[in-house]
Structure formats: C-alpha cells, structure tokens
Design a protein around this motif. Structure first.
Motif, short mmCIF file in Angstrom:
data_model
loop_
_atom_site.label_atom_id
_atom_site.label_comp_id
_atom_site.label_asym_id
_atom_site.label_seq_id
_atom_site.Cartn_x
_atom_site.Cartn_y
_atom_site.Cartn_z
N ILE A 27 0.85 -1.20 0.00
CA ILE A 27 0.00 0.00 0.00
C ILE A 27 0.88 1.25 0.00
CG2 ILE A 27 -1.70 1.29 1.34
CD1 ILE A 27 -2.77 -1.43 2.28
N LYS A 28 0.75 2.04 -1.05
CA LYS A 28 1.57 3.26 -1.16
C LYS A 28 0.68 4.48 -0.92
CE LYS A 28 5.18 1.57 -4.18
NZ LYS A 28 4.81 0.50 -5.11
N LEU A 29 1.13 5.37 -0.06
CA LEU A 29 0.32 6.55 0.29
C LEU A 29 0.74 7.76 -0.55
CD1 LEU A 29 0.31 6.24 4.18
CD2 LEU A 29 -1.30 5.29 2.53
N TRP A 30 -0.23 8.63 -0.79
CA TRP A 30 0.07 9.87 -1.52
C TRP A 30 0.93 10.80 -0.68
CZ3 TRP A 30 0.19 10.30 -6.35
CH2 TRP A 30 -0.76 9.71 -7.17
N ASN A 31 0.42 11.14 0.51
CA ASN A 31 1.18 12.07 1.36
C ASN A 31 1.61 11.34 2.62
OD1 ASN A 31 -1.51 11.86 1.83
ND2 ASN A 31 -1.80 13.92 2.56
N GLY A 32 2.90 11.08 2.70
CA GLY A 32 3.40 10.27 3.80
C GLY A 32 3.68 11.08 5.05
N ASP A 33 3.40 12.38 5.03
CA ASP A 33 3.88 13.19 6.15
C ASP A 33 2.86 13.32 7.29
OD1 ASP A 33 2.25 14.51 4.47
OD2 ASP A 33 3.36 16.39 4.45
N LEU A 34 2.23 12.20 7.61
CA LEU A 34 1.38 12.10 8.79
C LEU A 34 0.50 13.32 9.06
CD1 LEU A 34 3.51 10.21 11.43
CD2 LEU A 34 2.29 9.35 9.47
N GLN A 35 -0.29 13.71 8.06
CA GLN A 35 -1.33 14.69 8.36
C GLN A 35 -2.49 13.91 8.96
OE1 GLN A 35 -1.79 16.27 4.45
NE2 GLN A 35 0.13 17.41 4.57
N LEU A 36 -3.66 14.52 9.00
CA LEU A 36 -4.78 13.80 9.60
C LEU A 36 -5.20 12.60 8.74
CD1 LEU A 36 -6.94 13.57 11.76
CD2 LEU A 36 -8.34 15.14 10.42
N LYS A 37 -5.13 12.76 7.42
CA LYS A 37 -5.59 11.72 6.50
C LYS A 37 -4.58 11.52 5.39
CE LYS A 37 -10.57 12.50 6.37
NZ LYS A 37 -11.65 12.82 5.43
N ALA A 38 -4.56 10.33 4.82
CA ALA A 38 -3.76 10.10 3.62
C ALA A 38 -4.45 9.03 2.80
CB ALA A 38 -2.35 9.66 3.99
N GLU A 39 -4.49 9.22 1.49
CA GLU A 39 -5.10 8.22 0.63
C GLU A 39 -4.02 7.33 0.02
OE1 GLU A 39 -8.21 9.15 -1.83
OE2 GLU A 39 -9.18 10.36 -0.28
N ARG A 41 -2.43 5.24 -3.14
CA ARG A 41 -2.41 5.43 -4.59
C ARG A 41 -2.92 4.21 -5.32
NH1 ARG A 41 3.38 6.25 -6.26
NH2 ARG A 41 4.13 6.28 -4.14
N ASN A 42 -2.75 3.03 -4.69
CA ASN A 42 -2.91 1.81 -5.48
C ASN A 42 -3.77 0.77 -4.79
OD1 ASN A 42 -1.20 1.43 -3.39
ND2 ASN A 42 0.38 0.36 -4.53
N PHE A 43 -4.55 1.20 -3.77
CA PHE A 43 -5.39 0.24 -3.04
C PHE A 43 -6.52 1.07 -2.42
CE2 PHE A 43 -6.18 -2.93 0.41
CZ PHE A 43 -6.21 -4.07 -0.38
N PRO A 44 -7.76 0.56 -2.41
CA PRO A 44 -8.88 1.41 -1.96
C PRO A 44 -8.93 1.60 -0.44
CG PRO A 44 -9.68 -0.73 -2.64
CD PRO A 44 -8.22 -0.74 -2.92
N VAL A 45 -7.91 2.23 0.10
CA VAL A 45 -7.93 2.53 1.54
C VAL A 45 -7.56 3.99 1.76
CG1 VAL A 45 -7.31 0.20 2.30
CG2 VAL A 45 -5.50 1.87 1.92
N GLU A 46 -8.01 4.48 2.93
CA GLU A 46 -7.67 5.83 3.35
C GLU A 46 -7.16 5.72 4.78
OE1 GLU A 46 -10.18 9.70 2.68
OE2 GLU A 46 -10.97 8.65 4.40
N MET A 47 -6.05 6.37 5.09
CA MET A 47 -5.48 6.29 6.43
C MET A 47 -5.95 7.47 7.26
SD MET A 47 -3.58 3.73 5.81
CE MET A 47 -2.88 3.75 7.44
N LEU A 48 -6.26 7.20 8.53
CA LEU A 48 -6.56 8.27 9.47
C LEU A 48 -5.53 8.18 10.58
CD1 LEU A 48 -10.42 7.72 9.94
CD2 LEU A 48 -9.28 9.30 8.36
N PHE A 49 -4.88 9.30 10.89
CA PHE A 49 -3.86 9.29 11.93
C PHE A 49 -4.46 9.87 13.21
CE2 PHE A 49 -1.72 9.64 7.80
CZ PHE A 49 -0.97 8.47 7.84
#
Ligand code: ATP
Ligand code: MG
Length: 285
Positions: A27-39, A41-49
C-alpha cells in the motif's frame, strides 16, 4: 467505489511499524507526512492518523472501519469491535509491581492496597475476577513514580524490559496480561468494505508468515534425505535436487524461525552440510 478507512496511531510507538506493515502489503500513500488523512495510490484505503486511545471508539462508531493498536487499549476501552488479527509487534506485558524490598506472597498481598495505573478497566476486571478488593488510583502517565511519591502502594503498568521498574525501585510480581498490536474492525462493515478488508488480510497474512519463516537450503547424503525431509516438511514437501557429487542432494524447504534452533542439531547429526537460512519476502500458503 468505497474505501476502507484504516486508523493508525498518529505519533508514538506504533506509528512507524503500522505504516511499515501496510507498506509491506504493497500500500503506497500519496502524502506520507502524517497529516490527519492520507489516501493510498494503489489500493482502496484511506489512512486516518489518530491517538491510539481514541481508535476503539472511532472504529465502534464507524468513523474508521478498521484500526491498528495495542490489545491493551482494546481491552481497556472495551468497545464493541472485532479483533481481526494479531500483528506480532509492540509485544509487552501488563504487570503489577511493588517496591523491591516488600515481601510478596500471592495476589492477596494486594488486598485493600492502593494501586496506580493508566489501565483502571483492565485492573478492576482482574481483581474482581479474583475476588480481591483494591483501591485503584487512575493516573495518565509516569505511573512508575507513584509509589515513590506516596500516591500508591503498587503499580499496574506496561512492562517490556523491566528497566523502568528497576530504575524506580520496583519489582514485577505478577503478569496480568500479554499484549501485542492487533487489527480491529467495525462489526457491521458493508459488503464492499468487507471485501477490501479480506484483500488486506490476505496480504497481511503473507507478510506475517514470511517474517515468521525462513527459507532453508542444505546439502546432505542421499541416505539421510528422507529423515531430513521428515524434519523439514516445508509448505507441501521439500525440493530435492541432485548435487554434482555422487550420492549427495541439495534440499530446499521452509522452516519456522523459532523452530530452526530446535532442528539444527538433528540436521547436523544426519550429516547435513552447508546449511543456508535465507529471509522470505512474502509467503502465500
Ligand atoms: P499517548 O497516548 O500519550 O501517545 P501511549 O502510551 O498510549 O501514549 P505509546 O507509548 O506510543 O502510546 O504506546 C502505544 C502502544 O505501544 C501501547 O498501548 C502498547 O500497546 C505498546 N507499548 C507501549 N509501551 C511498550 C513497550 N515498552 N514495549 C512494547 N510495546 C509497548
Ligand atoms: Mg495512547
């Protein structure tokens, strides 16, 4: 197309390992700099920090669909969520400790004592189950200093090496639970999200089995190959290739990392030579 929202700790002991684990799952993230959210690029997930303490509640409410955090927080918060998978990192004990010069007998030692902790829920449940009445002092952190400053007679806290206890003149007398990082999930994920979670789980299992297993190669006389095959059954059966030396073969298999040292002496006794142990990147069984 819906996305699976994954909550991980924003900053703390679990953050880096949680991100690494997801990275190993491809899973590769668009913005890796630990904001509140990151989507991704290549898998249907969204990260919440988020703060790890808040994750059980958010997962129960569906603000996040799944989350990664220590089992200790899951037990403490006692929310209505599923524990889906143990993740094999952030291993720690939750232990009772008392001043080192005190004489410890058994659990009844704690009867009517004051115990400081950041985990009052787990502690109360433990003593209730054991029929012992204690007085629990809930504090937010730095629990290990509580006896030194006269706040409590004992503490209940996370222990890994035990150094913090020793530095504060304490000794561990009872391990109440053992915790590690886990993946938790909301109990009513829709069909779309459940299918994304299933894909994620498939990858997680491949990554975790790989980290717990090693690829083993060795040379052995043909007379021993059957016995060695029995010792190292591998995923289905070992690969056996003839060596360019008569009556010898090369055997390739998979061995659990924590079983390797148990079999090594037997392999040597059976005449195995040139034993190589190689890490596995991903393992799909
Ligand atoms: P805060 O919420 O203020 O950020 P915290 O104590 O919840 O602090 P961390 O110290 O980052 O956050 O710990 C997060 C998790 O890591 C704990 O809940 C536990 O599961 C695990 N953990 C904590 N201490 C250790 C340790 N010494 N060794 C291994 N795992 C630990
Ligand atoms: Mg926390």
């Amino acid at each position: 197309m819906s996305k699976l929202k994954i909550a991980i700790q924003k900053s703390g002991r679990l953050s880096e390992k949680s991100l690494d684990l997801l990275k190993e799952c491809g899973i590769k993230l668009w913005n890796g700099d630990l904001q509140l959210k990151a989507e991704a690029r290549n898998f249907p997930v969204e990260m919440l920090f988020l703060r790890d303490d808040d994750i059980p509640q958010y997962v129960e409410q569906g603000v996040a669909d799944v989350g990664i955090l220590g089992e200790n927080e899951v037990w403490e918060k006692d929310k209505n969520v599923f524990t889906v998978k143990k993740l094999g990192f952030a291993n720690c004990k939750m232990s009772l400790a008392i001043p080192k010069d005190e004489q410890y007998t058994d659990l009844s030692y704690f009867s009517n004592k004051r115990i400081a902790t950041s985990y009052p829920g787990i502690l109360k449940k433990f003593f209730d189950e054991n029929g012992i009445s204690v007085s629990i002092e809930e504090i937010g952190g730095s629990v290990e200093i509580a006896t030194g400053i006269g706040l409590a007679d004992a503490i209940f806290d996370i222990v890994s090496t035990g150094n913090t206890l020793i530095m504060n003149g304490l000794k561990e007398v009872k391990v109440v639970a053992k915790s590690e990082a886990v993946l938790i999930a909301n109990k009513s994920l829709g069909e779309d999200k459940q299918s994304i979670l299933d894909k994620l789980l498939f990858r997680l299992k491949a990554v975790l089995s790989a980290s717990q297993n090693k690829y083993i190669l060795l040379n052995a006389p043909n007379a021993s190959i059957q016995k060695i095959s029995d010792l190292l059954p591998g995923m289905k059966a070992p690969t056996i290739l003839p060596l360019a030396q008569e009556d010898w073969s090369s055997l390739h298999s998979v061995v659990k990392e924590d079983e390797f040292w148990d079999v090594i002496d037997q392999l040597k006794d059976l005449g195995a030579q040139g034993i190589l142990i190689v890490p596995i990147e991903k393992m799909v069984v």
